[in-house]
Design a protein around this motif. Structure first.
Motif, PDB file in Angstrom:
ATOM      1  N   ILE A   1      31.919 -13.092   3.691  1.00 21.01           N
ATOM      2  CA  ILE A   1      32.033 -13.690   2.364  1.00 21.01           C
ATOM      3  C   ILE A   1      32.779 -15.018   2.436  1.00 21.01           C
ATOM      4  CG2 ILE A   1      33.160 -13.367   0.116  1.00 21.01           C
ATOM      5  CD1 ILE A   1      32.255 -10.423   0.298  1.00 21.01           C
ATOM      6  N   TYR A   2      33.804 -15.097   3.278  1.00 22.09           N
ATOM      7  CA  TYR A   2      34.543 -16.355   3.439  1.00 22.09           C
ATOM      8  C   TYR A   2      33.626 -17.466   3.943  1.00 22.09           C
ATOM      9  CZ  TYR A   2      37.796 -19.755   5.463  1.00 22.09           C
ATOM     10  OH  TYR A   2      38.464 -20.911   5.793  1.00 22.09           O
ATOM     11  N   TRP A   3      32.879 -17.193   5.007  1.00 20.28           N
ATOM     12  CA  TRP A   3      32.021 -18.235   5.580  1.00 20.28           C
ATOM     13  C   TRP A   3      30.827 -18.537   4.679  1.00 20.28           C
ATOM     14  CZ3 TRP A   3      33.757 -21.441   8.994  1.00 20.28           C
ATOM     15  CH2 TRP A   3      34.792 -21.039   9.849  1.00 20.28           C
ATOM     16  N   GLY A   4      30.304 -17.518   4.011  1.00 13.38           N
ATOM     17  CA  GLY A   4      29.229 -17.764   3.057  1.00 13.38           C
ATOM     18  C   GLY A   4      29.699 -18.651   1.908  1.00 13.38           C
ATOM     19  N   THR A   5      30.909 -18.411   1.436  1.00 12.14           N
ATOM     20  CA  THR A   5      31.450 -19.237   0.356  1.00 12.14           C
ATOM     21  C   THR A   5      31.671 -20.667   0.823  1.00 12.14           C
ATOM     22  OG1 THR A   5      32.505 -17.293  -0.627  1.00 12.14           O
ATOM     23  CG2 THR A   5      33.305 -19.452  -1.343  1.00 12.14           C
TER      24      THR A   5
ATOM     25  N   ARG B   1      39.279 -14.001  -0.278  1.00 11.37           N
ATOM     26  CA  ARG B   1      38.619 -14.842   0.718  1.00 11.37           C
ATOM     27  C   ARG B   1      37.814 -15.955   0.046  1.00 11.37           C
ATOM     28  NH1 ARG B   1      40.317 -15.782   4.868  1.00 11.37           N
ATOM     29  NH2 ARG B   1      38.761 -15.360   6.454  1.00 11.37           N
ATOM     30  N   VAL B   2      37.229 -15.639  -1.095  1.00 12.78           N
ATOM     31  CA  VAL B   2      36.507 -16.660  -1.859  1.00 12.78           C
ATOM     32  C   VAL B   2      37.474 -17.749  -2.311  1.00 12.78           C
ATOM     33  CG1 VAL B   2      35.205 -17.092  -3.981  1.00 12.78           C
ATOM     34  CG2 VAL B   2      34.686 -15.071  -2.585  1.00 12.78           C
ATOM     35  N   ALA B   3      38.631 -17.336  -2.825  1.00 16.41           N
ATOM     36  CA  ALA B   3      39.636 -18.304  -3.268  1.00 16.41           C
ATOM     37  C   ALA B   3      40.089 -19.184  -2.108  1.00 16.41           C
ATOM     38  CB  ALA B   3      40.828 -17.572  -3.881  1.00 16.41           C
TER      39      ALA B   3
ATOM     40  N   THR C   1      28.568 -22.826 -14.227  1.00 14.26           N
ATOM     41  CA  THR C   1      29.244 -21.802 -15.004  1.00 14.26           C
ATOM     42  C   THR C   1      28.931 -20.369 -14.575  1.00 14.26           C
ATOM     43  OG1 THR C   1      27.491 -21.907 -16.687  1.00 14.26           O
ATOM     44  CG2 THR C   1      29.477 -23.249 -17.052  1.00 14.26           C
ATOM     45  N   HIS C   2      28.038 -20.189 -13.612  1.00 20.88           N
ATOM     46  CA  HIS C   2      27.796 -18.828 -13.116  1.00 20.88           C
ATOM     47  C   HIS C   2      27.181 -18.886 -11.721  1.00 20.88           C
ATOM     48  CE1 HIS C   2      27.063 -14.549 -13.077  1.00 20.88           C
ATOM     49  NE2 HIS C   2      25.786 -14.758 -12.804  1.00 20.88           N
ATOM     50  N   ALA C   3      27.893 -18.323 -10.769  1.00 24.77           N
ATOM     51  CA  ALA C   3      27.399 -18.315  -9.390  1.00 24.77           C
ATOM     52  C   ALA C   3      27.910 -17.084  -8.665  1.00 24.77           C
ATOM     53  CB  ALA C   3      27.849 -19.572  -8.653  1.00 24.77           C
ATOM     54  N   HIS C   4      27.216 -16.774  -7.588  1.00 30.05           N
ATOM     55  CA  HIS C   4      27.676 -15.794  -6.607  1.00 30.05           C
ATOM     56  C   HIS C   4      27.614 -16.549  -5.278  1.00 30.05           C
ATOM     57  CE1 HIS C   4      26.992 -12.903  -9.807  1.00 30.05           C
ATOM     58  NE2 HIS C   4      25.737 -13.319  -9.887  1.00 30.05           N
ATOM     59  N   ALA C   5      28.644 -17.319  -5.001  1.00 31.81           N
ATOM     60  CA  ALA C   5      28.577 -18.316  -3.928  1.00 31.81           C
ATOM     61  C   ALA C   5      28.172 -17.726  -2.588  1.00 31.81           C
ATOM     62  CB  ALA C   5      29.919 -19.039  -3.812  1.00 31.81           C
ATOM     63  N   ALA C   6      28.795 -16.616  -2.213  1.00 31.32           N
ATOM     64  CA  ALA C   6      28.548 -16.064  -0.878  1.00 31.32           C
ATOM     65  C   ALA C   6      27.132 -15.536  -0.700  1.00 31.32           C
ATOM     66  CB  ALA C   6      29.560 -14.954  -0.577  1.00 31.32           C
ATOM     67  N   MET C   7      26.383 -15.416  -1.786  1.00 34.89           N
ATOM     68  CA  MET C   7      25.006 -14.938  -1.670  1.00 34.89           C
ATOM     69  C   MET C   7      24.072 -15.962  -1.034  1.00 34.89           C
ATOM     70  SD  MET C   7      24.411 -12.573  -5.057  1.00 34.89           S
ATOM     71  CE  MET C   7      22.952 -11.755  -4.402  1.00 34.89           C
ATOM     72  N   VAL C   8      24.600 -17.149  -0.689  1.00 36.87           N
ATOM     73  CA  VAL C   8      23.798 -18.038   0.155  1.00 36.87           C
ATOM     74  C   VAL C   8      23.421 -17.339   1.454  1.00 36.87           C
ATOM     75  CG1 VAL C   8      24.726 -20.204  -0.768  1.00 36.87           C
ATOM     76  CG2 VAL C   8      25.863 -19.105   1.178  1.00 36.87           C
ATOM     77  N   LEU C   9      24.200 -16.338   1.836  1.00 33.21           N
ATOM     78  CA  LEU C   9      23.909 -15.575   3.052  1.00 33.21           C
ATOM     79  C   LEU C   9      22.577 -14.842   2.957  1.00 33.21           C
ATOM     80  CD1 LEU C   9      27.493 -14.102   3.471  1.00 33.21           C
ATOM     81  CD2 LEU C   9      26.465 -15.837   4.945  1.00 33.21           C
ATOM     82  N   PHE C  10      22.084 -14.589   1.745  1.00 25.89           N
ATOM     83  CA  PHE C  10      20.819 -13.867   1.545  1.00 25.89           C
ATOM     84  C   PHE C  10      19.701 -14.793   1.089  1.00 25.89           C
ATOM     85  CE2 PHE C  10      24.095 -10.563   0.261  1.00 25.89           C
ATOM     86  CZ  PHE C  10      24.122  -9.966   1.524  1.00 25.89           C
ATOM     87  N   ARG C  11      19.902 -16.096   1.239  1.00 23.15           N
ATOM     88  CA  ARG C  11      18.898 -17.063   0.791  1.00 23.15           C
ATOM     89  C   ARG C  11      17.533 -16.764   1.435  1.00 23.15           C
ATOM     90  NH1 ARG C  11      20.650 -22.505  -0.456  1.00 23.15           N
ATOM     91  NH2 ARG C  11      22.288 -22.272   1.104  1.00 23.15           N
TER      92      ARG C  11
END
Length: 442
Positions: free
Chosen positions: A105-109, A133-135, A67-77
């Motif tokens: 953001i596209y590839w991170g998502t 891009r997320v969509a 219910t809450h994410a910032h998907a592309a922030m995997v780039l900053f893991r």
């Protein structure tokens, strides 16, 4: 009639308003995007289905709802560790985010989508930037997504117009797998007048609002000093509770806040690992649930969580409520499972279609193996799922009747190419730019 898919001989776990029902030796019949039947194994002729998936020894349950994410922030893991929340925001995250471009953001998502599918997440409420891009990434992955384009109110008309245009392009797209929400960042980053404008626009467009609120005790005190009310009361005063409202965190909701949210049927996204890692406190989940507030689970971003593992969030939620309340009976098994599934759907306002494994519901479900050494022996299925199962035990993932992963093999994404693309961007992205920032955490 030939149906699309038959899943045979599984143990069905179905959360719902009456608790969690567990039924062994069941068949599940799917036609198009919906579940047609769930019944005792052997009653459905395998020849009546175009495809049959054997489920022997596995649990079938609704897909997990993030219910809450910032998907592309995997780039900053792993790039901002062991620092207080103010420093985490001001000196790391917002400084690094200035490096992002739409392709990043596209590839991170896509990387986040791969991780979520592998962990059994079928729906995600994402709040970030460059949401076109997320969509596109979530459509490619086959996931269901509720998307909010983050707004800060610095250019109000431009930001509101952008969200309206985004909604016109994407709301209801991809067989209704994509839903659009308004995404004001937080009461402490958005001017009050802008929150009022968001409330009016949400009403005009018929969209929900997804916002961060009351993450820290300091935010609550600052709001009381500036406005004379808590951040949650401020949202109500601005008119945001007149639309569907999803509050991320609400870790420092007061008893009065809880009563207010319950009255307006506000949804809450609970992200315990972020709370622990940034040392900001634990949300009063039991009190919220007792008040009737639909509380779902969220991973938040991988910069503050490090994984997008909702099984871990479920486990932490149950354990922390027991610890905080000094009561081993707090948040029992069936409530934890419901939070990860049907309550997540309730928080998003889609509980009539998602979050259960029952006829008429959307065919968003997962098959989970319980034959690992870390799970066996299984005395109680619910206990195995909440306290022993891992994300890697998810065997098969189905969304909208389409198989996205089978026997741990991703069918919609090229993980090797995603990892190659992300790695090529990694060094540039974690450089902390120290130019003018759009906002300051306070």
């Amino acid at each position: 009639m030939i149906y699309d898919l038959l899943i045979r001989r599984v143990t069905v776990v179905d959360p719902g308003p009456e608790g969690v029902m567990v039924r062994a030796d069941q068949d599940i019949l799917i036609q198009g995007s919906r579940i047609v039947a769930v019944q005792r194994a052997g009653q459905i002729d395998p020849a009546s289905a175009a495809r049959v998936i054997p489920g022997d020894g596995m649990v079938a349950m609704p897909g997990l709802i993030n219910t809450h994410a910032h998907a592309a922030m995997v780039l900053f893991r792993g790039s901002a560790e062991d620092v207080p929340i103010e420093e985490w925001f001001n000196d790391y995250i917002w400084a690094m985010e200035t490096n992002l471009n739409p392709e990043d953001i596209y590839w991170g998502t896509l990387l986040a989508a791969a991780e979520m599918i592998e962990g059994g997440i079928t729906t995600v409420a994402d709040h970030y930037f460059e949401m076109d891009r997320v969509a596109e990434a979530f459509v490619t992955a086959g996931l269901r997504a509720h998307l909010a384009w983050a707004m800060f109110g610095q250019n109000p008309h431009e930001e509101l117009d952008r969200t309206a245009s985004f909604a016109a392009r994407w709301h209801g797209a991809a067989e209704d797998r994509i839903r659009v929400w308004m995404g004001p960042h937080a009461p402490y980053t958005c001017p009050y007048e802008f929150l009022q404008e968001v409330a009016r626009e949400a009403q005009r467009l018929g969209l929900g609002v997804h916002i961060h609120v009351s993450e820290t005790a300091e935010q609550v005190q600052s709001s009381l000093q500036r406005y004379g009310v808590t951040p949650i009361r401020l949202l109500e005063r601005a008119g945001l509770m007149e639309s569907r409202l999803l509050c991320a965190h609400a870790a420092h909701a007061t008893p009065e806040d809880i009563a207010l949210m319950a009255t307006h049927r506000v949804g809450v996204a609970h992200c315990p690992k972020t709370f622990l890692k940034l040392a900001v406190g634990i949300a009063p989940v039991v009190a919220m649930r007792q008040a009737g507030i639909p509380v779902g689970l969220g991973t938040d971003g991988a910069a503050s969580n490090n994984t997008l593992d909702l099984w871990e969030q479920m486990r932490l939620t149950a354990l922390l409520q027991k610890h905080e309340r000094r009561d081993a009976r707090a948040l029992p098994l069936h409530e934890a499972l419901t939070m990860a599934t049907w309550d997540g759907a309730r928080a998003l306002g889609v509980e009539e279609h998602l979050g259960r494994l029952a006829p008429g519901y959307l065919a968003d479900l997962i098959l989970v193996r319980l034959d690992g050494a870390h799970v066996q022996p299984v005395h109680r299925v619910e206990a195995a799922l909440v306290y022993a199962a891992r994300a890697s035990d998810v065997d098969t993932v189905i969304v909208n009747g389409k198989v996205l992963m089978e026997r741990r093999q991703l069918l919609t994404l090229d993980k090797e190419e995603i990892l190659r693309q992300v790695q090529a961007r990694a060094d540039r992205l974690v450089h902390r730019a120290h130019g003018r920032r759009l906002q300051t955490y306070r």
